[in-house]
Design an enzyme around this catalytic site. Structure first.
Site, mmCIF file in Angstrom:
data_model
loop_
_atom_site.group_PDB
_atom_site.id
_atom_site.type_symbol
_atom_site.label_atom_id
_atom_site.label_comp_id
_atom_site.label_asym_id
_atom_site.label_seq_id
_atom_site.Cartn_x
_atom_site.Cartn_y
_atom_site.Cartn_z
ATOM 1 N N SER A 185 -8.787 -5.351 -2.761
ATOM 2 C CA SER A 185 -8.411 -5.207 -1.352
ATOM 3 C C SER A 185 -9.320 -5.944 -0.391
ATOM 4 O O SER A 185 -8.965 -6.133 0.764
ATOM 5 C CB SER A 185 -8.382 -3.728 -0.977
ATOM 6 O OG SER A 185 -9.672 -3.162 -1.113
ATOM 7 N N HIS A 213 -2.463 -2.536 -4.175
ATOM 8 C CA HIS A 213 -2.179 -3.677 -3.288
ATOM 9 C C HIS A 213 -1.227 -4.682 -3.929
ATOM 10 O O HIS A 213 -0.935 -5.711 -3.324
ATOM 11 C CB HIS A 213 -3.485 -4.372 -2.895
ATOM 12 C CG HIS A 213 -4.316 -3.578 -1.951
ATOM 13 N ND1 HIS A 213 -4.209 -3.698 -0.575
ATOM 14 C CD2 HIS A 213 -5.235 -2.605 -2.168
ATOM 15 C CE1 HIS A 213 -5.058 -2.857 0.001
ATOM 16 N NE2 HIS A 213 -5.688 -2.182 -0.947
ATOM 17 N N LYS A 244 1.129 1.520 1.271
ATOM 18 C CA LYS A 244 1.097 0.106 1.617
ATOM 19 C C LYS A 244 2.525 -0.453 1.584
ATOM 20 O O LYS A 244 3.236 -0.350 2.569
ATOM 21 C CB LYS A 244 0.115 -0.624 0.705
ATOM 22 C CG LYS A 244 -1.296 -0.087 0.977
ATOM 23 C CD LYS A 244 -2.365 -0.625 0.110
ATOM 24 C CE LYS A 244 -3.722 -0.165 0.611
ATOM 25 N NZ LYS A 244 -3.964 1.286 0.494
#
Lengths: 406, 83
Positions: A185, A213, A244
């Site tokens: 990240s 991610h 996310k």
């Protein structure tokens, strides 16, 4: 000595940022307008630091699912699944996640952070060994502290170093569990997963991949790095987040491991917390449906990511090693990162500041994240603002400050 | 003081000197975080170098117990003997 005096040095830094009127760790969005715009301090601001990769937070089907589930089942579950029961939605979402990944079991946690805490602390017990990539997220480190296994770090993205450490541990009893991430990240780099999988096989270890991610970002169907690299069969557990690409909050784990349901009664971060509310669960299931139904979102996201990466690269910024939806510009110092961040915000662009020890190698980062919801024009505007501010602050290519940081 | 302890001390001190941005006096009583200004990740990175030079594993919970360079030398010596 007062209780909080131990934090005096960091409190002073925080106070200085507040005094300067630009504290990246204390930003309020007065009004959020869309996945890519908000009002901050009365100004319409372009958002380039939200991790809202697929831009699904305002998707009509996702919003409607949340509203309908809230009306039908209420605002909260008011308890944990173990003590107070699961709702049908929890079970349906777990089945949907397992089906998406082609795995037998799916477990839902109340946050992505807790998913790592819950899985890592439960998988490796006393006498076992956890091997963590050095650049692992804080939730992975914290999960390793919650359990009773011995914890060893290996050099970031180095299969050779992992192999060397497994060799040193070869004569020690106990299971060996390796933890890596799909996309890291801070710098947006991916793990060499095929090589890690080979080391895992060679030493008879288990492999956990955190795709927080990379879900919706990598792989033909958006399952993440393990799918892209063709090594899903070698990955024993996939951990991820709803906050996310799926635009909600919560975490999950999927696996084929026999008997994995026992984790529900041995994983403390799963057991001793309230379960996700019906609205969040329904929105997440709807978002997962949209992720699968709209592969063009992933294509648009990665086109935007490449556009930002190439744009900042052309300006001369030192960036992470590969294009990804996380695009971090390496700053010469924390002060430069704060100054750059504040000037961008003033100009109407919101990014993130990341500092050591949250960053690798002591780097100060001005971190951006891209969304499928950004228009190419918005990306171009962001690049133009980086150019303008970089010029004004003397932080463009060739400037002594930036050269020193490389 | 055994030869092994001296050898470990020399390895730790030279690794640390190479890692620190400026020269600082090092002794067994040096506090790794307070005196050297290293953050938690920098300490783990530095210990990783030591692990490779001495071919040992220093688990993270052992690092958490270490306060001074003397503690680190003692911890490494125990691990080296156990290896």
């Amino acid at each position: 000595m007062a209780l909080l005096d131990k934090y005096a040095p960091v409190a002073e830094q925080y106070r200085q940022l507040e005094l300067a009127g630009a504290n990246p760790f204390n930003v309020t969005f007065d009004e959020v307008l869309s996945p890519t715009e908000a009002l901050i301090a009365g100004r319409k601001t372009l958002l380039l630091g939200t991790n809202n990769y697929l831009g699904l937070t305002y998707d009509p089907a996702v919003v409607e699912a949340a509203v309908a589930a809230t009306r039908a089942a209420g605002t909260g579950t008011t308890g944990s699944r173990i003590a107070n029961g699961s709702y049908g939605g929890h079970k349906r979402l777990e089945a949907a996640l397992a089906e998406f990944y082609g795995r037998r079991h799916g477990l839902v946690f109340s946050t992505g952070y807790q998913a790592n805490l819950g899985i890592i602390s439960a998988l490796a017990g006393k006498g076992d060994h956890l091997l963590l990539d050095a650049d692992s997220h804080a939730s992975i480190y914290d999960g390793s502290r919650l359990g009773y296994a011995q914890v060893t770090r290996f050099r970031h993205n180095s299969p050779d170093d992992l192999a060397n450490r497994l060799r040193r541990l070869a004569d020690e009893p106990g299971d060996k569990v390796i933890i890596v991430e799909g996309i890291y990240s801070m710098l947006g780099d991916t793990a060499p997963l095929r090589e890690f999988a080979a080391v895992k096989r060679e030493y008879g270890a288990y492999l956990v991949v955190d795709e927080a991610h990379s879900l919706g970002v990598l792989g033909e169907t958006g399952r993440g790095l393990a799918e892209r690299e063709g090594v899903e069969a070698d990955v024993d557990f996939i951990v991820g987040t709803f906050s996310k690409s799926l635009g909600g909050v919560g975490g999950f784990c999927v696996t084929d491991m026999e008997g994995a349901d026992i984790l529900r009664v041995v994983s403390r971060p799963y057991m001793f917390t309230a379960s996700l509310p019906p609205g969040v669960i329904a929105a997440t299931e709807a978002a997962l449906h949209e992720l699968r139904a709209q592969p063009e979102l992933q294509a648009r996201l990665n086109a935007n990511a490449l556009r930002l990466y190439r744009g900042l690269e052309a300006l001369g910024f030192a960036l992470g090693p590969e294009p990804s939806p996380v695009v971090s510009a390496i700053m010469p110092s924390p002060e430069a990162a704060f100054g750059f961040w504040a000037a961008l915000l003033e100009a109407g662009l919101y990014t993130n500041v990341s500092l050591p020890p949250a960053t690798p190698k002591g780097l100060a980062l001005l971190r951006s994240s891209v969304s499928a919801a950004h228009t190419p024009a918005q990306i171009d505007r962001a690049v133009a603002l980086f150019a303008e501010v970089g010029q004004a602050l003397g932080l463009l290519a060739g400037a002594p400050g930036l050269a020193a940081a490389r | 003081m055994s030869d092994q302890a001296n050898e470990i001390r020399e390895t730790i001190f030279s690794t640390l000197r190479a890692a620190l941005p400026q020269d600082r006096p090092l002794s067994d009583s040096t506090h790794i975080i307070e005196d050297l200004g290293l953050d938690s990740v920098a300490v783990m990175d530095f210990v990783m170098e030591i692990e490779d030079k001495l071919d040992i594993t220093v688990p993270l919970d052992k690092i958490a117990e270490v306060v001074t360079l003397g503690d680190l030398i003692a911890t490494v010596q125990r691990l080296k003997q156990a290896a």
